[in-house]
Each structure stands twice: as structure tokens, then as C-alpha cells.
Design an enzyme around this catalytic site. Structure first.
Site, PDB file in Angstrom:
ATOM      1  N   ALA A  35       2.011   5.583  -2.206  1.00  0.00           N
ATOM      2  CA  ALA A  35       2.348   4.535  -3.159  1.00  0.00           C
ATOM      3  C   ALA A  35       1.198   3.575  -3.397  1.00  0.00           C
ATOM      4  CB  ALA A  35       3.572   3.763  -2.654  1.00  0.00           C
ATOM      5  N   VAL A  39      -6.555   9.438  -1.820  1.00  0.00           N
ATOM      6  CA  VAL A  39      -7.801   9.704  -1.120  1.00  0.00           C
ATOM      7  C   VAL A  39      -8.328  11.074  -1.523  1.00  0.00           C
ATOM      8  CG1 VAL A  39      -8.942   9.894   1.120  1.00  0.00           C
ATOM      9  CG2 VAL A  39      -7.063   8.284   0.812  1.00  0.00           C
ATOM     10  N   ASP A 146      -1.153  -2.424  11.745  1.00  0.00           N
ATOM     11  CA  ASP A 146      -0.557  -1.111  11.474  1.00  0.00           C
ATOM     12  C   ASP A 146      -1.191  -0.044  12.355  1.00  0.00           C
ATOM     13  OD1 ASP A 146       1.183   0.695  10.312  1.00  0.00           O
ATOM     14  OD2 ASP A 146      -0.076   1.071   8.559  1.00  0.00           O
TER      15      ASP A 146
END
Length: 475
Positions: A35, A39, A146
Site C-alpha cells: 500500500a 520496490v 517496526d
């Protein structure tokens, strides 16, 4: 200085139409999509170096990733950003080193080895590399937010690097981090990771990592000059006083192309809005960050006043998974995640975490009293007391009690037999840990940011009306 918001002009959303990029890179294939980013694997025309081109569709994520990678550019266990392209009416495109696999693949392959798993010597070397990367972030007051196996990418020769800084935040201007009490960042004082730590005396060193970093320079990595840390627009005095930081629309004027990191459109524009009123002395952040399985309990309870310690909790979950080859707390929703944590660690009270009553959602969500928690020992069967102790130093309720990355690098665990194996002896998987074996896990943009509201799986639930809304109790 006012910084205008990103342009509302329509974006091309296609890396193939960018003349400044295709003039320097041959785009070969897309290797990840989500989203927030796409890459691509590409070849640099000047020297045939294989790189990853990360096109980021979210303005704030792009700003944060560029900001963090510039600060950490000399750190051996952080992914290298060679350069980036950013025009006012286009998405940012980061040129990153291409790393084919990740720690999720190490765990996945460990399961296939007839139950043999990953050897203790290899576990220790992976851990040391992770700790060195996290320590580099934290010395520079960058919280990753993260950390997970899929964001720990691995080169073919065994070097592990932290990646995906789209949710990272800088908690203090880095010029003020490296003091007598805080060692210099790795870029200025690299350590040799290959020498084994002597407890409380020597940090695990990284000869090979330093050599590799030098080798990357020889491959044409662009480096910023020493003036990078002299950030004129940064509100350093606000950070020194620990005044509020808003996690909202961090913005800068992003025009032109920064194909040389030394000539940077972001230079001098590290700009955070200070919260109106300024009464709160701590940073106002967002709790909806990080992949759920590795999300610290303070985030799950809605805290917007947290620090580097959220990364330390994630580290504990990663280390536990590396030891057992199974996720420690595989929650199916935020409520389930909290329930799993409480079932293992026991009830969250002021005794175990002074101040927990002030967590935003503490009074809204409660669980039945756990008489006999499962315990971390039971979650780490057949592991040594030293391994269990290492995880317990990270997976604990009170953030103040979590061991720092540097403290863990000095832990006696890494000085005991079997010692960490040399990086050159690590087994690097041929495949990756992503859902699709053609997609390296760290490139695959999986962001589990939402808060589920499906309570059907959690058994009896009592809803009580309160003066401020309602309370949920799970039994």
C-alpha cells in the site's frame, strides 16, 4: 520557517517514467509491492551494481526513511541508501543496497532442518548483529518502531542490516546524542563485531562489518559531509527540554532531485511542530505503529508518550522467535495480542509497572485475573537459563526495566561457549521469508497497522458503561 505541504498535483506513480532515474538505472523487475511502496530490482549503469529502487507513495514515510538513513549512513548494520530522487510532484525513490533475504527466512529454514533449528553459535551472531544495528539507532535517538524478522535483511555473505525506516522517529537532534555519557555513533567510532564480548568489559566488535562498510564506499556509495549534523532549522532547544513533538504532518519543502546525498534538499529542514500549549514534557507520538506481534504493551494500550523502549520489546519477541522458531505472541487482533501477553506475563498492575494506570486505554480494556501465568520459561522450552534470561530482560512490562541494546551486547551470554560464529560461517538461506518466495520479506510492504474490532474469538466479554465511555472486560 514555514514548510509547505506536499504538492497535490497528480503523481505519475510509475518509476519507469522518471528520466533522471532511467538515465542511471536499468529497472529489471518489481520485487515487492504494498500500500505504501513498490520496490524494484535494478542495475546501476555506471558500474553494474545491483540495487533496490524503493518508490514510496506516502510523503511522511518517505521523509522519515530518508531522514533516518542519512543519519545512520555509516553504520555497518543499517541498510545503505546510495542516493534518492524526490521531486515536488512525484513520489520519493530511494536507491538502496539490494539484500536478497532476511531473518524471517533464517527462522523459516530453521524449521525445515529436521528439528535441528539454528545453532546456538549462529543465534548469537545474528543477535549481536541485530543489537549493533539497534544500538546505532538508539545512540542517535532514532526509534525504529517496526522491528520484525522481515525487516532485518541479510546479504549473501551474512551481514544483517536493519531496513524499512518508514515508521522511524528521531526523538532528539543527533548533534546532542554523542556525549561523554553516550559513546560516539558507529559512523564515527565503529566497533569490531567479530571479537567475542568479554562480560562487562568489551563490546562485541565488528571487523568484517567495518571492512564491508569501507568496501561499500569503494563501490560508489555517496556520503554526506561532516556538516550534516549542523542542522540550522532543527529546534534543538525544544528537544533538550523534552517538550512535545507532534506525530502529525512533519513537512519540508521537497523539490528537485537529491542524487548526491552531500547536496541534499532535506539539509537544514529537520522540522517538527511543537504541540500547542507545550505543557506536556514528553513527545506526543502515535500508538498505531509496528507489526502487531512485535508491538509493545504500552502501544497496545494506546500510549503516545513512549521512547526507545518499544524497540527493546520488539527485540525480545524477535530473539524468542529465533530461539524457538515460533512467534512469541502471534495475536490475531490488538485485544488478542494483549490477552496473549497477559496470559504469559501475568496481570498488568502498578506493582509490576508503576504508572500503568495512566495508559490511555488501561481503564477501558481489562482482563480477568490470571492466577497462574504461563511464564516465559514455558514459552522457551529446552532453552538455557541464559537464553531465557536474555529474553526476560526485554519482554517485561515496565519499559524502564528493559535492557538497552548496549547492555545486552555486554551480557555474559555472548561470552560463554558456544561463542558466536564468525559472520563468514553463518548459513544464509537461498530463499526469503516472505509470503511469496520471489519477494524478499523486507521489501514486501506488509504493514499491520489497523486495530481489529472483532471480539468474537475471545470468549465471554462484559461491556460496562463508564463516565468517559465504556469498559471491556475479557475473561
Amino acid at each position: 520557517m514555514d514548510h509547505p505541504p506536499p504538492s497535490s498535483h497528480s503523481k505519475s506513480w510509475s518509476i519507469h517514467t522518471r528520466p533522471e532515474i532511467i538515465a542511471k538505472y536499468e529497472i529489471q523487475e518489481r520485487v515487492g509491492s504494498g500500500a505504501y511502496s513498490d520496490v524494484y530490482k535494478a542495475r546501476r549503469l555506471s558500474d553494474n551494481l545491483i540495487v533496490a529502487l524503493k518508490e514510496i507513495h506516502d510523503y511522511q514515510s518517505a521523509f522519515r526513511e530518508i531522514e533516518a538513513l542519512q543519519i545512520l549512513q555509516n553504520c555497518p548494520n543499517i541498510i545503505i541508501m546510495h542516493e534518492y530522487f524526490w521531486r515536488e510532484d512525484e513520489d520519493a525513490v530511494l536507491v538502496l543496497e539490494f539484500l536478497r533475504t532476511d531473518l524471517a527466512a533464517v527462522i523459516k529454514e530453521g524449521k525445515k532442518n529436521g528439528g535441528a533449528g539454528v545453532s546456538v553459535g549462529e543465534v548469537k551472531r545474528w543477535m549481536v548483529q541485530i543489537l549493533c544495528g539497534v544500538d546505532a539507532c538508539h545512540r542517535n535517538m532514532i526509534v525504529h518502531r517496526d522491528l520484525k524478522p522481515g525487516n532485518l535483511l541479510i546479504s549473501d555473505d551474512g551481514f544483517l542490516k536493519l531496513a524499512d525506516f518508514g515508521q522511524a522517529r528521531m526523538l532528539m537532534e543527533p548533534e546532542f546524542v554523542a556525549t561523554d555519557e553516550n559513546p560516539q555513533p558507529y559512523g564515527q567510532n565503529p566497533v569490531d563485531q567479530e571479537q567475542v564480548v568479554q562480560p562487562t568489559v568489551t563490546v562485541p566488535q565488528m571487523d568484517n562489518c567495518s571492512q564491508e562498510a569501507q568496501g561499500n564506499q569503494d563501490q560508489g556509495v555517496t556520503r554526506r559531509d561532516e556538516s550534516f549534523r549542523e542542522i540550522s532549522e532543527f529546534k534543538a532547544h525544544d528537544y533538550l527540554e523534552e517538550t512535545s513533538i507532534q506525530d502529525g504532518d512533519t513537512s519540508c519543502l521537497a523539490t528537485g532531485t537529491a542524487s548526491d546525498i552531500g547536496d541534499d534538499i532535506l539539509k537544514g529542514s529537520y522540522y517538527y511542530e511543537v504541540e500547542e500549549g507545550g505543557g506536556d514534557r514528553h513527545g506526543l507520538l502515535t500508538s498505531c505503529v509496528g507489526t502487531r506481534w512485535f508491538r509493545a504493551p504500552e502501544l497496545l494500550y494506546g500510549s503516545t508518550d513512549y521512547g526507545l523502549e518499544v524497540d527493546l520489546w520488539s527485540l525480545g519477541c524477535i530473539f524468542a522467535e529465533l530461539l524457538t522458531l515460533e512467534p512469541l505472541f502471534p495475536g490475531t487482533s490488538d485485544i488478542d495480542q494483549l490477552g496473549r501477553i497477559i496470559n504469559v506475563l501475568g496481570n498488568l498492575t502498578e506493582e509490576v509497572w508503576p504508572g500503568c494506570l495512566k495508559l490511555p486505554d488501561y481503564g477501558t480494556i481489562s482482563f480477568a485475573k490470571i492466577e497462574k501465568p504461563i511464564s516465559l520459561e514455558a514459552c522457551l522450552p529446552n532453552r538455557s537459563l541464559d537464553e531465557i534470561s536474555l529474553v526476560k530482560k526485554l519482554v517485561c512490562y515496565d519499559p524502564a526495566n528493559r535492557a538497552t541494546a548496549m547492555e545486552l551486547l555486554h551480557d555474559e551470554y555472548f561470552g560463554k561457549e558456544p561463542l558466536p560464529v564468525p559472520i563468514s560461517e553463518l548459513h544464509v538461506p537461498l530463499t526469503n521469508g516472505g509470503q511469496d518466495e520471489d519477494f524478499p520479506g523486507g521489501w514486501y510492504d506488509y504493514n499491520d497497522r489497523e486495530s481489529d474490532s472483532d471480539f468474537d474469538d475471545f470468549g465471554p466479554m462484559n461491556v460496562t458503561t463508564t463516565s468517559t465511555g465504556f469498559s471491556l472486560q475479557f475473561s
